[in-house]
Design an enzyme around this catalytic site. Structure first.
Site, PDB file in Angstrom:
ATOM      1  N   HIS A 240      69.528   2.883  75.316  1.00  0.00           N
ATOM      2  CA  HIS A 240      69.012   1.879  76.254  1.00  0.00           C
ATOM      3  C   HIS A 240      68.616   0.605  75.500  1.00  0.00           C
ATOM      4  O   HIS A 240      68.876  -0.507  75.964  1.00  0.00           O
ATOM      5  CB  HIS A 240      67.787   2.418  76.989  1.00  0.00           C
ATOM      6  CG  HIS A 240      68.109   3.245  78.195  1.00  0.00           C
ATOM      7  ND1 HIS A 240      68.934   2.806  79.207  1.00  0.00           N
ATOM      8  CD2 HIS A 240      67.690   4.488  78.560  1.00  0.00           C
ATOM      9  CE1 HIS A 240      69.016   3.740  80.147  1.00  0.00           C
ATOM     10  NE2 HIS A 240      68.271   4.771  79.771  1.00  0.00           N
TER      11      HIS A 240
ATOM     12  N   HIS B  72      69.328   8.910  73.461  1.00  0.00           N
ATOM     13  CA  HIS B  72      69.523   8.284  74.783  1.00  0.00           C
ATOM     14  C   HIS B  72      68.624   7.057  74.922  1.00  0.00           C
ATOM     15  O   HIS B  72      69.074   5.999  75.390  1.00  0.00           O
ATOM     16  CB  HIS B  72      69.208   9.315  75.877  1.00  0.00           C
ATOM     17  CG  HIS B  72      69.121   8.746  77.260  1.00  0.00           C
ATOM     18  ND1 HIS B  72      70.147   8.844  78.179  1.00  0.00           N
ATOM     19  CD2 HIS B  72      68.116   8.079  77.893  1.00  0.00           C
ATOM     20  CE1 HIS B  72      69.786   8.262  79.304  1.00  0.00           C
ATOM     21  NE2 HIS B  72      68.547   7.793  79.164  1.00  0.00           N
ATOM     22  N   GLU B  73      67.363   7.193  74.535  1.00  0.00           N
ATOM     23  CA  GLU B  73      66.439   6.064  74.663  1.00  0.00           C
ATOM     24  C   GLU B  73      66.832   4.920  73.735  1.00  0.00           C
ATOM     25  O   GLU B  73      66.740   3.738  74.100  1.00  0.00           O
ATOM     26  CB  GLU B  73      65.009   6.523  74.383  1.00  0.00           C
ATOM     27  CG  GLU B  73      64.493   7.594  75.326  1.00  0.00           C
ATOM     28  CD  GLU B  73      64.646   7.233  76.791  1.00  0.00           C
ATOM     29  OE1 GLU B  73      64.699   6.034  77.127  1.00  0.00           O
ATOM     30  OE2 GLU B  73      64.733   8.160  77.616  1.00  0.00           O
TER      31      GLU B  73
ATOM     32  N   GLU C 282      72.248   4.470  83.176  1.00  0.00           N
ATOM     33  CA  GLU C 282      71.876   5.809  82.727  1.00  0.00           C
ATOM     34  C   GLU C 282      73.093   6.544  82.172  1.00  0.00           C
ATOM     35  O   GLU C 282      73.023   7.203  81.130  1.00  0.00           O
ATOM     36  CB  GLU C 282      71.243   6.611  83.867  1.00  0.00           C
ATOM     37  CG  GLU C 282      69.815   6.207  84.200  1.00  0.00           C
ATOM     38  CD  GLU C 282      68.888   6.361  83.013  1.00  0.00           C
ATOM     39  OE1 GLU C 282      68.935   7.409  82.332  1.00  0.00           O
ATOM     40  OE2 GLU C 282      68.109   5.426  82.763  1.00  0.00           O
TER      41      GLU C 282
END
Length: 276
Positions: free
Chosen positions: A131, A127-128, A200
């Protein structure tokens, strides 16, 4: 889907800025506010990695479970390897920062290693990395610049009304100035938060693809939400709350409109319905 929504929201934020400038008497005021807000936010964008890591007392790591998971994800997806930091906080959480994939930082707290399995940790770090790959730090900085410019114009309108400056300006719109003072900052903040929530969702979807199993991240999010409710992170800087995978700030009901994160139940539902 999330890219199109982000573009739409950024356009809406720009239109609010244009309206705010018109209410104050033309494009000059809006341009000045935009340049000023841009200068302030570019500093944050360029040095965000150093500032935030120092704020949370992070230490760079070159080995261990966290480093190994990030390295494995980068190798699998052919990403540039970011700097990896461990934060001393016991509350489990993680974030990414940095101006581009070549100058990126991913960080996690010590507490995250205590509550997540290796697969769940992989989902979080994917997930990071999403980003980073989506350049969400840049998108957030642009949104903050537009919102900051609108807030600056609202303050200008307030001072103009107090000292009667609007009476001598034929281009000014008194009603528009009043609406700007009251509604401008609220509208800008709502749109800015909506952009953050959209990014997100995008990072959740990207992370699910990068780690190969959406349920890794879905399970991790459920555990992280519970842990953050049981032992909230102390001394959280509200300006950095949007960076974490799970918001370290509490709030519900009307406050959720101003939340930087989507409802956790919706994030998990979407992940559980994904196939990669």
């Amino acid at each position: 889907m999330n890219i199109a929504k982000t573009v739409m929201l950024m356009t809406l934020l720009t239109l609010v800025l244009v309206f705010a400038g018109g209410a104050l008497g033309g494009q000059g005021g809006a341009l000045f506010a935009l340049v000023l807000a841009g200068a302030l936010n570019m500093g944050s964008y360029w040095f965000s990695d150093k500032v935030v890591i120092k704020m949370y007392r992070g230490q760079q790591v070159h080995s261990g479970p966290l480093f190994e998971v990030v390295a494995q994800l980068c190798q699998r997806n052919q990403f540039s390897m970011p700097q990896v930091y461990m934060l001393p906080q016991s509350t489990p959480n993680a974030f990414a920062t940095g101006r581009n994939p070549e100058h990126a930082v991913v960080a996690a707290t010590e507490g995250i290693l205590q509550v997540l399995s290796r697969d769940e940790l992989m989902g979080v770090m994917a997930h990071e990395l999403a980003h980073v790959q989506h350049r969400d730090i840049l998108i957030g900085s642009i949104a903050a610049t537009l919102a900051g410019a609108i807030g600056f114009l609202a303050h200008m309108a307030q001072w103009s009304m107090l000292f009667g400056g609007g009476r001598d300006n034929e281009d000014s719109n008194p009603l528009g100035m009043i609406l700007l003072m009251i509604l401008g900052p609220i509208a800008a903040m709502l749109v800015q938060m909506a952009i953050s929530r959209s990014r997100e969702f995008g990072a959740d979807a990207g992370g699910a693809r990068y780690c190969g199993n959406p349920r890794f991240l879905a399970s991790a999010l459920s555990k992280l939400e519970t842990a953050n409710q049981q032992r909230p992170m102390p001394k959280v800087n509200e300006a950095t709350a949007h960076m974490f995978i799970v918001s370290p700030l509490s709030g519900g009901g009307l406050a959720s409109l101003f939340s930087t994160h989507p409802p956790m139940a919706e994030r998990i539902r979407r992940l559980e319905g994904m196939s990669v």
